[in-house]
Write a protein that holds these residues in place. Structure first.
Motif, mmCIF file in Angstrom:
data_model
loop_
_atom_site.group_PDB
_atom_site.id
_atom_site.type_symbol
_atom_site.label_atom_id
_atom_site.label_comp_id
_atom_site.label_asym_id
_atom_site.label_seq_id
_atom_site.Cartn_x
_atom_site.Cartn_y
_atom_site.Cartn_z
ATOM 1 N N ASN A 315 0.724 -1.084 -0.155
ATOM 2 C CA ASN A 315 0.010 0.082 -0.004
ATOM 3 C C ASN A 315 0.809 1.137 -0.056
ATOM 4 O OD1 ASN A 315 -1.957 2.094 0.442
ATOM 5 N ND2 ASN A 315 -2.230 1.622 2.557
ATOM 6 N N PHE A 316 0.814 1.827 -1.095
ATOM 7 C CA PHE A 316 1.722 3.217 -1.311
ATOM 8 C C PHE A 316 1.214 3.808 -2.614
ATOM 9 C CE2 PHE A 316 3.377 0.133 -4.339
ATOM 10 C CZ PHE A 316 4.136 1.058 -5.320
ATOM 11 N N LYS A 317 2.030 4.921 -3.014
ATOM 12 C CA LYS A 317 1.834 6.047 -3.890
ATOM 13 C C LYS A 317 2.372 5.664 -5.249
ATOM 14 C CE LYS A 317 1.424 10.897 -4.752
ATOM 15 N NZ LYS A 317 1.607 12.156 -4.076
ATOM 16 N N PRO A 318 1.627 4.727 -6.082
ATOM 17 C CA PRO A 318 2.443 4.270 -7.194
ATOM 18 C C PRO A 318 2.609 5.264 -8.141
ATOM 19 C CG PRO A 318 0.184 3.557 -7.217
ATOM 20 C CD PRO A 318 0.292 3.947 -5.864
ATOM 21 N N GLY A 319 1.822 6.504 -7.977
ATOM 22 C CA GLY A 319 2.050 7.475 -9.106
ATOM 23 C C GLY A 319 1.457 8.873 -8.631
ATOM 24 N N ARG A 320 1.915 9.817 -9.339
ATOM 25 C CA ARG A 320 1.456 11.160 -8.735
ATOM 26 C C ARG A 320 0.027 11.265 -8.812
ATOM 27 N NH1 ARG A 320 4.062 16.261 -11.687
ATOM 28 N NH2 ARG A 320 5.827 15.515 -10.474
ATOM 29 N N GLY A 321 -0.820 11.690 -7.477
ATOM 30 C CA GLY A 321 -2.037 11.932 -7.203
ATOM 31 C C GLY A 321 -2.902 10.351 -7.275
ATOM 32 N N ASN A 322 -1.953 9.239 -7.272
ATOM 33 C CA ASN A 322 -2.689 8.061 -7.371
ATOM 34 C C ASN A 322 -2.288 7.302 -6.392
ATOM 35 O OD1 ASN A 322 -3.816 5.312 -8.101
ATOM 36 N ND2 ASN A 322 -2.106 4.954 -9.758
ATOM 37 N N TYR A 323 -3.546 7.144 -5.377
ATOM 38 C CA TYR A 323 -3.592 6.228 -4.097
ATOM 39 C C TYR A 323 -4.148 4.984 -4.143
ATOM 40 C CZ TYR A 323 -1.788 10.630 -2.332
ATOM 41 O OH TYR A 323 -0.863 11.806 -1.720
ATOM 42 N N ILE A 324 -5.191 4.952 -5.278
ATOM 43 C CA ILE A 324 -6.026 3.741 -5.082
ATOM 44 C C ILE A 324 -5.860 2.335 -5.783
ATOM 45 C CG2 ILE A 324 -7.574 4.151 -7.090
ATOM 46 C CD1 ILE A 324 -8.740 3.737 -3.610
ATOM 47 N N ASP A 325 -4.725 2.409 -6.763
ATOM 48 C CA ASP A 325 -4.591 1.133 -7.510
ATOM 49 C C ASP A 325 -4.056 -0.010 -6.664
ATOM 50 O OD1 ASP A 325 -5.225 2.476 -9.716
ATOM 51 O OD2 ASP A 325 -3.192 2.656 -10.674
ATOM 52 N N ASP A 326 -3.474 0.237 -5.389
ATOM 53 C CA ASP A 326 -3.124 -0.835 -4.688
ATOM 54 C C ASP A 326 -4.220 -1.369 -3.699
ATOM 55 O OD1 ASP A 326 -3.367 1.127 -2.487
ATOM 56 O OD2 ASP A 326 -1.087 1.719 -2.857
ATOM 57 N N GLY A 327 -5.413 -0.816 -3.905
ATOM 58 C CA GLY A 327 -6.622 -1.312 -3.304
ATOM 59 C C GLY A 327 -7.034 -0.501 -2.039
ATOM 60 N N ALA A 328 -6.245 0.606 -1.585
ATOM 61 C CA ALA A 328 -6.724 1.502 -0.513
ATOM 62 C C ALA A 328 -6.301 2.989 -0.700
ATOM 63 C CB ALA A 328 -5.892 0.993 0.723
ATOM 64 N N ALA A 329 -7.175 3.504 -0.223
ATOM 65 C CA ALA A 329 -7.017 5.096 -0.504
ATOM 66 C C ALA A 329 -6.158 5.706 0.479
ATOM 67 C CB ALA A 329 -8.038 5.757 -0.632
ATOM 68 N N TYR A 330 -6.075 5.058 1.875
ATOM 69 C CA TYR A 330 -5.334 5.746 2.971
ATOM 70 C C TYR A 330 -4.688 4.373 3.520
ATOM 71 C CZ TYR A 330 -8.017 9.985 3.159
ATOM 72 O OH TYR A 330 -8.749 11.301 2.599
ATOM 73 N N THR A 331 -4.738 4.018 4.701
ATOM 74 C CA THR A 331 -4.143 2.792 5.337
ATOM 75 C C THR A 331 -4.961 1.446 4.820
ATOM 76 O OG1 THR A 331 -5.410 3.048 7.387
ATOM 77 C CG2 THR A 331 -3.099 4.161 7.195
ATOM 78 N N ALA A 332 -4.624 0.462 5.188
ATOM 79 C CA ALA A 332 -5.151 -0.864 4.558
ATOM 80 C C ALA A 332 -5.188 -1.584 6.142
ATOM 81 C CB ALA A 332 -4.519 -1.653 3.578
ATOM 82 N N PRO A 333 -6.141 -2.703 6.443
ATOM 83 C CA PRO A 333 -6.031 -3.548 7.271
ATOM 84 C C PRO A 333 -4.609 -4.174 7.664
ATOM 85 C CG PRO A 333 -7.965 -3.883 6.222
ATOM 86 C CD PRO A 333 -7.369 -2.896 5.224
ATOM 87 N N VAL A 334 -4.197 -4.566 8.839
ATOM 88 C CA VAL A 334 -2.778 -4.958 9.036
ATOM 89 C C VAL A 334 -2.361 -6.082 8.549
ATOM 90 C CG1 VAL A 334 -2.662 -3.591 11.060
ATOM 91 C CG2 VAL A 334 -3.552 -5.921 11.247
ATOM 92 N N TYR A 335 -3.420 -6.998 8.233
ATOM 93 C CA TYR A 335 -3.226 -8.321 7.409
ATOM 94 C C TYR A 335 -3.360 -8.243 5.998
ATOM 95 C CZ TYR A 335 -2.619 -10.933 11.837
ATOM 96 O OH TYR A 335 -2.223 -11.424 13.156
ATOM 97 N N SER A 336 -3.538 -7.183 5.445
ATOM 98 C CA SER A 336 -3.323 -6.946 4.007
ATOM 99 C C SER A 336 -2.333 -7.348 3.382
ATOM 100 C CB SER A 336 -3.794 -5.765 3.510
ATOM 101 O OG SER A 336 -4.912 -5.027 3.940
ATOM 102 N N TYR A 337 -2.097 -7.764 2.039
ATOM 103 C CA TYR A 337 -1.069 -8.143 1.266
ATOM 104 C C TYR A 337 -0.378 -9.435 1.520
ATOM 105 C CZ TYR A 337 -2.072 -3.382 -0.096
ATOM 106 O OH TYR A 337 -2.709 -2.139 -0.691
ATOM 107 N N PHE A 338 0.529 -9.848 0.977
ATOM 108 C CA PHE A 338 1.355 -11.093 1.300
ATOM 109 C C PHE A 338 2.331 -10.863 2.608
ATOM 110 C CE2 PHE A 338 -0.581 -12.527 -2.566
ATOM 111 C CZ PHE A 338 -1.143 -13.419 -2.496
ATOM 112 N N PRO A 339 2.507 -11.459 3.433
ATOM 113 C CA PRO A 339 3.675 -11.452 4.175
ATOM 114 C C PRO A 339 4.982 -11.767 3.675
ATOM 115 C CG PRO A 339 2.565 -13.598 4.727
ATOM 116 C CD PRO A 339 1.820 -13.174 3.825
#
Length: 436
Positions: A315-339
């Motif tokens: 969960n990060f900012k992949p492009g200028r002004g783009n926060y949502i492509d990773d699935g979360a606009a702000y933070t995501a639940p702590v068990y998101s993505y692969f460990p």
């Protein structure tokens, strides 16, 4: 026999034998430690064991040249336990609620029925079994006298909105103490010093600063995050933010003492001995983030922030002004993505994380190569340069560079942010080695 005619399986057996013979004693056992002792080391709840090892700490050739503030260096890290996720809102709320209820019982209710007296002393402590064992919470009691006293902890007079009962979070202060081992060791030959000279004490507000969502982004409509991120149950499993470095240390002190008090209450003669919970050092954090991989850019390896299917790995900012492509606009639940390969979630992105280390551009040139760290507990009035603490991992609002395992950043210890959280570590082993 002609070596060229030996079967391949013959060489495999030789290689396997050589590999097996490289154990610490030649037999796969640690000297002086019984195998059963290692088996009985219980991993603390919510943590994973990070096995010790040696790695190359520091930035790689792919990093931005002007941002390189440390040279690569090979170091060794001892084994330790680490939270598999960032501390969540629900976990940190347990700390806040414990402080809230303790203040209510000690300062407002003052009812001896809620205390256990220590025989032969003037000390007493709260009987939490009695507090939590009732049919109704103290905050929802049928006893009118109790209800009147709990209301004293709400905003009063002109501070109220529409007459609602809202907790005055300015009352939630936690006092904690610790022994400054480094200062005590440095002055061990000074006869004028006593133990009390090295006991540090601090009292701190524990409620997260929810206004960080506006303070960090002046011209963003983040009022809903201010009002609900920490308190609304929908965000229970999201990482806590708005917590300073000192608040994170206070949480770890509370967490350590909570376990100690639980162990004292057990009637069994066999008790688990555990090291205190702390923030990880910068070196521990980077070693854990790499997950045992060598010279990789990200916790999942790399070199890309996407997997083979093109999905973003954090969960990060992949492009200028783009926060949502990773699935979360702000933070995501702590068990998101692969460990990563150590079983740790969100070691890159989501929220950056406090470490125990003080930031110094040249720290790699003078710290030790065994469990390296540089720490200074800044006092009021110290220069700002001594109040900088290392943060690692990058966050939901950062570009990919800050997600790299080796990227160093810092923030001031008393300044909370909407993109910084933390997780805890505890030293290994987790049991008394004498308990066979």
């Amino acid at each position: 026999m002609n070596r060229r005619h030996l079967p391949i399986s013959y060489f495999i057996i030789i290689v396997a034998f050589i590999s097996a013979s490289c154990s610490r004693t030649g037999g796969g056992e640690l000297v002086g430690v019984k195998r059963d002792q290692l088996k009985t080391s219980k991993v603390p709840h919510g943590m994973v064991l990070v096995p010790g090892g040696t790695f190359i700490m520091g930035q790689s050739d792919e990093d931005i040249t002007f941002a390189q503030v440390a040279q690569n260096r090979q170091v060794t890290i001892s084994s330790f336990y680490m939270d598999e996720t960032e501390i969540s809102n629900s976990e940190y709320r347990q700390f806040v609620n414990w402080v809230r209820d303790s203040i209510l019982i000690y300062n407002y209710l003052q009812d001896d029925n809620y205390f256990i007296q220590v025989e032969g002393t003037n000390e007493r402590y709260i009987d939490w079994d009695k507090v939590n064992g009732g049919k109704r919470s103290l905050w929802n009691s049928n006893d009118q006298a109790v209800r009147e006293r709990t209301r004293q902890m709400f905003y009063q007079g002109e501070d109220r909105i529409f007459g609602k009962d809202e907790l005055d979070v300015r009352l939630l202060r936690y006092h904690y103490e610790w022994y400054d081992l480094r200062a005590a060791t440095a002055a061990k030959n000074d006869p004028t010093k006593t133990r009390s000279d090295f006991i540090r004490r601090d009292t701190i507000l524990v409620y997260p600063d929810t206004t960080v969502w506006l303070n960090d982004f002046s011209y963003a409509q983040n009022e809903p995050m201010v009002e609900g991120y920490f308190s609304h149950p929908s965000f229970d499993e999201y990482p806590v933010v708005g917590v300073t470095w000192r608040q994170a240390n206070a949480f770890n002190t509370w967490r350590s003492r909570l376990f100690e008090n639980y162990e004292r209450s057990r009637k069994s003669s066999r008790r688990e001995i555990r090291q205190p919970y702390t923030l990880p050092s910068e070196a521990e954090w980077e070693y854990a983030a790499r997950g045992g991989r060598i010279n990789t850019q990200y916790p999942w390896g790399g070199p890309s922030a996407r997997n083979a299917k093109g999905c973003l790995m954090a969960n990060f900012k992949p492009g200028r002004g783009n926060y949502i492509d990773d699935g979360a606009a702000y933070t995501a639940p702590v068990y998101s993505y692969f460990p990563n390969d150590f079983g740790l979630y969100n070691m890159a992105g989501n929220v950056a994380e406090w470490t125990s280390s003080t930031f110094n551009e040249s720290a790699s040139s003078f710290v030790h190569d065994m469990n390296p760290t540089y720490r200074y507990d800044a006092k009021p009035g110290d220069p700002e340069s001594l109040q900088r603490k290392v943060v690692r991992g990058g966050s939901w609002k950062d570009v990919g560079y800050f997600l790299q395992n080796s990227t160093r950043a810092y923030e001031y210890q008393d300044i909370p942010k909407s993109y910084i959280g933390f997780r805890s570590v505890s030293a290994f082993p987790g049991v008394d080695p004498m308990n066979n």
